[in-house]
Design an enzyme around this catalytic site. Structure first.
Site, mmCIF file in Angstrom:
data_model
loop_
_atom_site.group_PDB
_atom_site.id
_atom_site.type_symbol
_atom_site.label_atom_id
_atom_site.label_comp_id
_atom_site.label_asym_id
_atom_site.label_seq_id
_atom_site.Cartn_x
_atom_site.Cartn_y
_atom_site.Cartn_z
ATOM 1 N N LYS A 11 0.857 -1.210 0.000
ATOM 2 C CA LYS A 11 0.000 0.000 0.000
ATOM 3 C C LYS A 11 0.879 1.240 0.000
ATOM 4 O O LYS A 11 2.058 1.195 0.395
ATOM 5 C CB LYS A 11 -0.950 0.020 1.205
ATOM 6 C CG LYS A 11 -0.283 0.010 2.594
ATOM 7 C CD LYS A 11 0.130 1.363 3.125
ATOM 8 C CE LYS A 11 0.819 1.285 4.474
ATOM 9 N NZ LYS A 11 1.516 2.498 4.876
ATOM 10 N N ASP A 138 -2.407 -1.704 10.382
ATOM 11 C CA ASP A 138 -2.683 -1.600 8.945
ATOM 12 C C ASP A 138 -3.352 -2.863 8.387
ATOM 13 O O ASP A 138 -3.723 -2.894 7.210
ATOM 14 C CB ASP A 138 -1.378 -1.367 8.163
ATOM 15 C CG ASP A 138 -0.939 0.093 8.199
ATOM 16 O OD1 ASP A 138 -1.787 0.966 8.469
ATOM 17 O OD2 ASP A 138 0.257 0.353 7.964
HETATM 18 O O1 C5P Z 1 -0.341 -1.706 15.402
HETATM 19 P P1 C5P Z 1 1.089 -1.807 14.952
HETATM 20 O O2 C5P Z 1 1.834 -2.886 15.666
HETATM 21 O O3 C5P Z 1 1.217 -1.897 13.478
HETATM 22 O O4 C5P Z 1 1.781 -0.432 15.364
HETATM 23 C C1 C5P Z 1 3.165 -0.291 15.435
HETATM 24 C C2 C5P Z 1 3.495 0.927 16.275
HETATM 25 O O5 C5P Z 1 3.043 2.103 15.606
HETATM 26 C C3 C5P Z 1 2.807 0.979 17.616
HETATM 27 O O6 C5P Z 1 3.562 0.344 18.600
HETATM 28 C C4 C5P Z 1 2.694 2.463 17.887
HETATM 29 O O7 C5P Z 1 3.920 2.946 18.390
HETATM 30 C C5 C5P Z 1 2.534 3.049 16.506
HETATM 31 N N1 C5P Z 1 1.131 3.360 16.125
HETATM 32 C C6 C5P Z 1 0.476 4.415 16.739
HETATM 33 N N2 C5P Z 1 -0.809 4.722 16.367
HETATM 34 C C7 C5P Z 1 -1.419 4.026 15.393
HETATM 35 C C8 C5P Z 1 -0.763 2.954 14.747
HETATM 36 C C9 C5P Z 1 0.525 2.642 15.132
HETATM 37 O O8 C5P Z 1 1.022 5.080 17.623
HETATM 38 N N3 C5P Z 1 -2.667 4.363 15.035
#
Ligand code: C5P
Length: 289
Positions: A11, A138
């Site tokens: 993406k 995502d």
């Molecule tokens: O959810 P995911 O593991 O993909 O997110 C990775 C990191 O990105 C999280 O630990 C956080 O620090 C940050 N994040 C965030 N807000 C979001 C998505 C991700 O702060 N909406």
């Protein structure tokens, strides 16, 4: 079960805005997302054991549930209540890793869609996307694919008219910056400029590629360290110089992309950038059936 082959598409973020920080540390986002044709090839096969393992052409990637493909399989069994099967998930990685193109999330999402089909679980994309929330922010978008507005952590999805046909040149400069670090950098500043996501959506409704392209904007570009910011600017300048209608960084970077209305111009940008950067690709928008 016979071996099952599928694709996981990368993406790009046409716009990316960080609205606020929530008490749990996650951020409230507003992003215009587009799936592109650059993809990993994924094969799933039952391995007759209790364990799921991931094999990839990149030896440094985790083979267990730290890999989002295996985490997605675990979430699928847990949430559907179906009897867990040990799987061997083979991933031929093409999407650059830690590059802001959602490669790991796309693999996780492809595993959810594949298991739903193989084991005829009958879940809708919305139900699969909900399972994906526990795998990564995502993943819900990557389950649904296409042209979408993603809000909240990334789980509130609204389908939009498709991005008009175009060519997309993608270039990964040689630096990496961790996603949590970039979020904490943005927490420490007042964001000066924000994307015109409403205007970009209007342009999508009008089928106006140039209108979308000139609104490409990612707030994370404002908080990159100076050397990295200069590299991103340089790639954007080259893309625009080669005829891109607009250019920007995807996600938390470092991949930079440009939208072109002519294939020759997109390929010209690929050749110009290939001199300096090893990771350069030309793709197109991908829309699911
Ligand atoms: O959810 P995911 O593991 O993909 O997110 C990775 C990191 O990105 C999280 O630990 C956080 O620090 C940050 N994040 C965030 N807000 C979001 C998505 C991700 O702060 N909406």
């Amino acid at each position: 079960m016979a071996a099952f082959e599928t694709k996981a598409h990368a993406k790009i973020n046409l716009t990316l805005d960080v609205l606020s920080r929530q008490p749990d540390g996650y951020h409230d986002l507003c992003m215009l997302m587009q799936t592109v044709t650059l993809s990993d090839r994924i094969t799933l096969a039952e391995n007759g054991t209790d364990l799921t393992q991931v094999i990839t052409n990149l030896k440094y990637l985790p083979r267990d549930e730290r890999n989002l493909a295996a985490a997605a399989a675990a979430a699928f069994w847990r949430e559907t209540g179906l009897k867990p099967r040990g799987l061997t998930i083979t991933i031929d990685k093409v999407i650059p890793v830690c590059a802001g193109m959602g490669g790991g999330s796309a693999d996780g999402a492809a595993v959810l869609r594949a298991l739903n089909e193989i084991f005829t679980a009958g879940l809708s994309k919305t139900e699969l996307a909900r399972i994906g929330e526990s795998v990564g922010s995502d993943v819900p978008y990557c389950v649904c694919e296409g042209t979408m507005l993603a809000e909240g952590r990334g789980e509130r999805l609204t389908a939009l008219p498709p991005l008009p046909d175009c060519w997309i040149t993608l270039c990964k400069p040689d630096f990496s910056i961790s996603t949590p670090e970039l979020f904490s950098r943005i927490d420490g500043v007042k964001i000066r400029c924000r994307p015109d996501t409403a205007g970009a959506i209007e342009a999508l409704r009008a089928g106006d590629l140039a209108g979308v392209a000139r609104r490409i904007f990612n707030v994370f570009e404002q908080v990159l360290p100076p050397r990295q910011a200069a590299l991103v600017q340089e790639v954007k300048r080259t893309l625009i110089g080669c005829g891109a209608l607009g250019a920007g960084m995807s996600g938390t970077g470092p991949t930079v992309f440009g939208l072109f209305d002519r294939r020759e111009a997109a390929e010209g940008a690929l050749h110009a950038l290939s001199v300096q950067y090893p990771g350069v690709w030309v793709a197109s928008p991908y829309q699911p059936d």
